[in-house]
Write a protein that holds these residues in place. Structure first.
Motif, PDB file in Angstrom:
ATOM      1  N   THR A  38       0.818  -1.201   0.000  1.00  0.00           N
ATOM      2  CA  THR A  38       0.000   0.000   0.000  1.00  0.00           C
ATOM      3  C   THR A  38       0.860   1.263   0.000  1.00  0.00           C
ATOM      4  OG1 THR A  38      -1.781   1.164   1.159  1.00  0.00           O
ATOM      5  CG2 THR A  38      -0.148   0.038   2.512  1.00  0.00           C
ATOM      6  N   ALA A  39       0.326   2.302  -0.583  1.00  0.00           N
ATOM      7  CA  ALA A  39       0.993   3.605  -0.565  1.00  0.00           C
ATOM      8  C   ALA A  39       0.506   4.461   0.597  1.00  0.00           C
ATOM      9  CB  ALA A  39       0.763   4.337  -1.884  1.00  0.00           C
ATOM     10  N   GLY A  40      -0.544   3.994   1.291  1.00  0.00           N
ATOM     11  CA  GLY A  40      -1.098   4.753   2.408  1.00  0.00           C
ATOM     12  C   GLY A  40      -0.327   4.517   3.698  1.00  0.00           C
ATOM     13  N   ARG A  41      -0.793   5.116   4.764  1.00  0.00           N
ATOM     14  CA  ARG A  41      -0.122   5.025   6.057  1.00  0.00           C
ATOM     15  C   ARG A  41      -0.857   4.128   7.035  1.00  0.00           C
ATOM     16  NH1 ARG A  41       3.973   8.200   6.990  1.00  0.00           N
ATOM     17  NH2 ARG A  41       3.718   7.824   9.229  1.00  0.00           N
ATOM     18  N   VAL A  42      -1.961   3.527   6.591  1.00  0.00           N
ATOM     19  CA  VAL A  42      -2.744   2.653   7.463  1.00  0.00           C
ATOM     20  C   VAL A  42      -2.803   1.264   6.837  1.00  0.00           C
ATOM     21  CG1 VAL A  42      -4.984   2.264   8.550  1.00  0.00           C
ATOM     22  CG2 VAL A  42      -4.112   4.596   8.287  1.00  0.00           C
ATOM     23  N   LEU A  43      -2.647   0.237   7.663  1.00  0.00           N
ATOM     24  CA  LEU A  43      -2.713  -1.129   7.196  1.00  0.00           C
ATOM     25  C   LEU A  43      -4.155  -1.479   6.847  1.00  0.00           C
ATOM     26  CD1 LEU A  43      -1.148  -3.796   6.801  1.00  0.00           C
ATOM     27  CD2 LEU A  43      -1.725  -4.360   9.170  1.00  0.00           C
ATOM     28  N   ARG A  44      -4.388  -1.744   5.555  1.00  0.00           N
ATOM     29  CA  ARG A  44      -5.745  -2.080   5.134  1.00  0.00           C
ATOM     30  C   ARG A  44      -5.688  -2.890   3.851  1.00  0.00           C
ATOM     31  NH1 ARG A  44      -9.148   2.986   3.177  1.00  0.00           N
ATOM     32  NH2 ARG A  44     -10.387   1.234   2.406  1.00  0.00           N
ATOM     33  N   PHE A  45      -6.796  -3.595   3.590  1.00  0.00           N
ATOM     34  CA  PHE A  45      -6.939  -4.372   2.363  1.00  0.00           C
ATOM     35  C   PHE A  45      -8.331  -4.094   1.785  1.00  0.00           C
ATOM     36  CE2 PHE A  45      -8.214  -8.118  -0.026  1.00  0.00           C
ATOM     37  CZ  PHE A  45      -7.101  -8.323  -0.829  1.00  0.00           C
ATOM     38  N   PRO A  46      -8.412  -3.791   0.491  1.00  0.00           N
ATOM     39  CA  PRO A  46      -7.338  -3.669  -0.498  1.00  0.00           C
ATOM     40  C   PRO A  46      -6.473  -2.428  -0.249  1.00  0.00           C
ATOM     41  CG  PRO A  46      -9.426  -3.020  -1.460  1.00  0.00           C
ATOM     42  CD  PRO A  46      -9.745  -3.560  -0.102  1.00  0.00           C
ATOM     43  N   PRO A  47      -5.243  -2.436  -0.751  1.00  0.00           N
ATOM     44  CA  PRO A  47      -4.307  -1.337  -0.461  1.00  0.00           C
ATOM     45  C   PRO A  47      -4.682  -0.048  -1.174  1.00  0.00           C
ATOM     46  CG  PRO A  47      -3.343  -2.866  -2.042  1.00  0.00           C
ATOM     47  CD  PRO A  47      -4.632  -3.487  -1.583  1.00  0.00           C
ATOM     48  N   ASP A  48      -4.243   1.064  -0.590  1.00  0.00           N
ATOM     49  CA  ASP A  48      -4.425   2.380  -1.220  1.00  0.00           C
ATOM     50  C   ASP A  48      -3.252   2.646  -2.152  1.00  0.00           C
ATOM     51  OD1 ASP A  48      -6.763   2.824   0.194  1.00  0.00           O
ATOM     52  OD2 ASP A  48      -5.701   3.713   1.889  1.00  0.00           O
ATOM     53  N   GLY A  49      -3.369   2.201  -3.378  1.00  0.00           N
ATOM     54  CA  GLY A  49      -2.269   2.376  -4.326  1.00  0.00           C
ATOM     55  C   GLY A  49      -1.185   1.333  -4.106  1.00  0.00           C
ATOM     56  N   LEU A  50      -0.156   1.409  -4.908  1.00  0.00           N
ATOM     57  CA  LEU A  50       0.956   0.455  -4.833  1.00  0.00           C
ATOM     58  C   LEU A  50       2.272   1.190  -4.596  1.00  0.00           C
ATOM     59  CD1 LEU A  50       0.052  -1.968  -7.779  1.00  0.00           C
ATOM     60  CD2 LEU A  50      -0.364  -2.296  -5.332  1.00  0.00           C
ATOM     61  N   SER A  51       3.051   0.689  -3.662  1.00  0.00           N
ATOM     62  CA  SER A  51       4.331   1.306  -3.341  1.00  0.00           C
ATOM     63  C   SER A  51       5.194   0.313  -2.575  1.00  0.00           C
ATOM     64  CB  SER A  51       4.129   2.570  -2.503  1.00  0.00           C
ATOM     65  OG  SER A  51       5.362   3.094  -2.063  1.00  0.00           O
ATOM     66  N   LEU A  52       6.496   0.466  -2.695  1.00  0.00           N
ATOM     67  CA  LEU A  52       7.452  -0.353  -1.942  1.00  0.00           C
ATOM     68  C   LEU A  52       8.027   0.409  -0.752  1.00  0.00           C
ATOM     69  CD1 LEU A  52       9.432  -2.038  -4.875  1.00  0.00           C
ATOM     70  CD2 LEU A  52       7.629  -3.057  -3.475  1.00  0.00           C
ATOM     71  N   ARG A  53       7.423   1.516  -0.386  1.00  0.00           N
ATOM     72  CA  ARG A  53       7.972   2.376   0.658  1.00  0.00           C
ATOM     73  C   ARG A  53       8.082   1.662   1.998  1.00  0.00           C
ATOM     74  NH1 ARG A  53       3.303   6.606   2.539  1.00  0.00           N
ATOM     75  NH2 ARG A  53       4.880   6.899   4.164  1.00  0.00           N
ATOM     76  N   TRP A  54       7.144   0.764   2.284  1.00  0.00           N
ATOM     77  CA  TRP A  54       7.157   0.114   3.579  1.00  0.00           C
ATOM     78  C   TRP A  54       8.207  -0.990   3.656  1.00  0.00           C
ATOM     79  CZ3 TRP A  54       5.205   3.023   7.004  1.00  0.00           C
ATOM     80  CH2 TRP A  54       4.139   3.867   6.689  1.00  0.00           C
ATOM     81  N   TYR A  55       8.587  -1.538   2.514  1.00  0.00           N
ATOM     82  CA  TYR A  55       9.694  -2.491   2.503  1.00  0.00           C
ATOM     83  C   TYR A  55      11.007  -1.768   2.809  1.00  0.00           C
ATOM     84  CZ  TYR A  55       6.745  -6.217   0.679  1.00  0.00           C
ATOM     85  OH  TYR A  55       5.779  -7.178   0.540  1.00  0.00           O
ATOM     86  N   TYR A  56      11.159  -0.589   2.238  1.00  0.00           N
ATOM     87  CA  TYR A  56      12.348   0.209   2.535  1.00  0.00           C
ATOM     88  C   TYR A  56      12.364   0.601   4.010  1.00  0.00           C
ATOM     89  CZ  TYR A  56      15.717   4.020   2.497  1.00  0.00           C
ATOM     90  OH  TYR A  56      16.783   4.832   2.786  1.00  0.00           O
ATOM     91  N   ALA A  57      11.190   0.959   4.533  1.00  0.00           N
ATOM     92  CA  ALA A  57      11.108   1.319   5.949  1.00  0.00           C
ATOM     93  C   ALA A  57      11.443   0.122   6.838  1.00  0.00           C
ATOM     94  CB  ALA A  57       9.703   1.843   6.267  1.00  0.00           C
ATOM     95  N   ALA A  58      11.054  -1.070   6.397  1.00  0.00           N
ATOM     96  CA  ALA A  58      11.305  -2.269   7.200  1.00  0.00           C
ATOM     97  C   ALA A  58      12.792  -2.591   7.276  1.00  0.00           C
ATOM     98  CB  ALA A  58      10.536  -3.453   6.620  1.00  0.00           C
ATOM     99  N   VAL A  59      13.481  -2.544   6.127  1.00  0.00           N
ATOM    100  CA  VAL A  59      14.899  -2.937   6.106  1.00  0.00           C
ATOM    101  C   VAL A  59      15.804  -1.847   6.670  1.00  0.00           C
ATOM    102  CG1 VAL A  59      14.556  -4.490   4.152  1.00  0.00           C
ATOM    103  CG2 VAL A  59      15.217  -2.114   3.737  1.00  0.00           C
TER     104      VAL A  59
END
Length: 266
Positions: A38-59
């Protein structure tokens, strides 16, 4: 004609049941992975857009990465110790008529049937008495305890199908016991040993109950870190971390299958 129709329905019913089981197993994983994109800031399904930002934040998150390395080192150490003890125990149970063999096997497999909370509480009390509570040694001992049954059970299954005539032939050719073990026994059992190692590693890496009881702030494992974070935030970084664990586990299984494969097991 009636029998063929019945077989058709049985076959169709079996397919439907298998499909339902697969969907039930895969649906949560698919939802978590989709939510992590998701591109949003809240965990939800279906996602708000597509982004890899949270993977970068995780690593790049120190807390999650430190917890990941703690879990990896802990699982590796517990797996190695479990393999050493499990190999000795499995050979003793499978090939020796020792007194109390059934009791020893029952004790080794007992963590499979005892609730994890009971094991954690008992270990905590024992480690407090030994002054090993909230130490890495106590955490390792706890994880060895819960991984050992999987190792013993898997190795026993491999030894049941092991042809001892190969060892006898080598000894008749004057090979030493150590040479027989290193050149005959262990290479043939390698797929079984690797399967036991994977079971032990995954079990240790994903355990949360014992880690909560026996860990401390400086030895937080990844499952405990995820659990703690979920209590405070609903950011999609949790889904990203969980997805990375799923990808890593699947990758590990694929590597093991490629190296050993079902056709190569004993």
């Amino acid at each position: 004609m009636h029998k063929s129709l019945g077989d058709y329905f049985l076959t169709t019913g079996g397919f439907v049941v298998r499909a339902a089981v697969y969907v039930g197993l895969l649906a949560p994983v698919v939802i978590v992975i989709a939510s992590s994109l998701t591109a949003g800031r809240v965990l939800r399904f279906p996602p708000d857009g597509l982004s890899l930002r949270w993977y970068y934040a995780a690593v790049t998150d120190d807390a999650f990465m430190n917890a990941f390395w703690v879990s990896t080192k802990l699982a590796t150490i517990a797996t190695i110790i479990s393999l050493v003890i499990g190999l000795a125990a499995s050979f003793a149970v499978a090939r020796r008529d020792i007194p109390g063999k059934t009791l020893l096997l029952g004790l080794a497999l007992s963590p499979l049937v005892i609730p994890m909370v009971v094991i954690g509480l008992g270990l905590l009390q024992s480690l407090v008495w030994l002054r090993l509570n909230q130490s890495i040694l106590g955490l390792v001992l706890g994880h060895v305890l819960i991984t050992l049954p999987y190792v013993v059970r898997t190795l026993l299954a491999g030894l049941v199908h092991f042809d001892q005539n190969l060892e006898f032939a080598a000894m008749n050719l004057r090979a030493s016991p150590l040479r027989v073990l290193s050149r005959i026994t262990l290479p043939i059992l390698a797929p079984t040993v690797m399967s036991a190692a994977v079971f032990a590693f995954v079990t240790s890496f994903g355990n949360i109950t014992l880690s909560i009881f026996l860990g401390n702030g400086g030895q937080t494992t990844l499952p405990v870190q995820i659990f703690t974070y979920v209590e405070q935030s609903f950011e999609p970084i949790i889904a990203a971390v969980s997805s990375l664990v799923v990808f890593g586990t699947v990758g590990l299984l694929l590597v093991v299958e490629w190296l050993f494969g079902m056709s190569k097991t004993v």
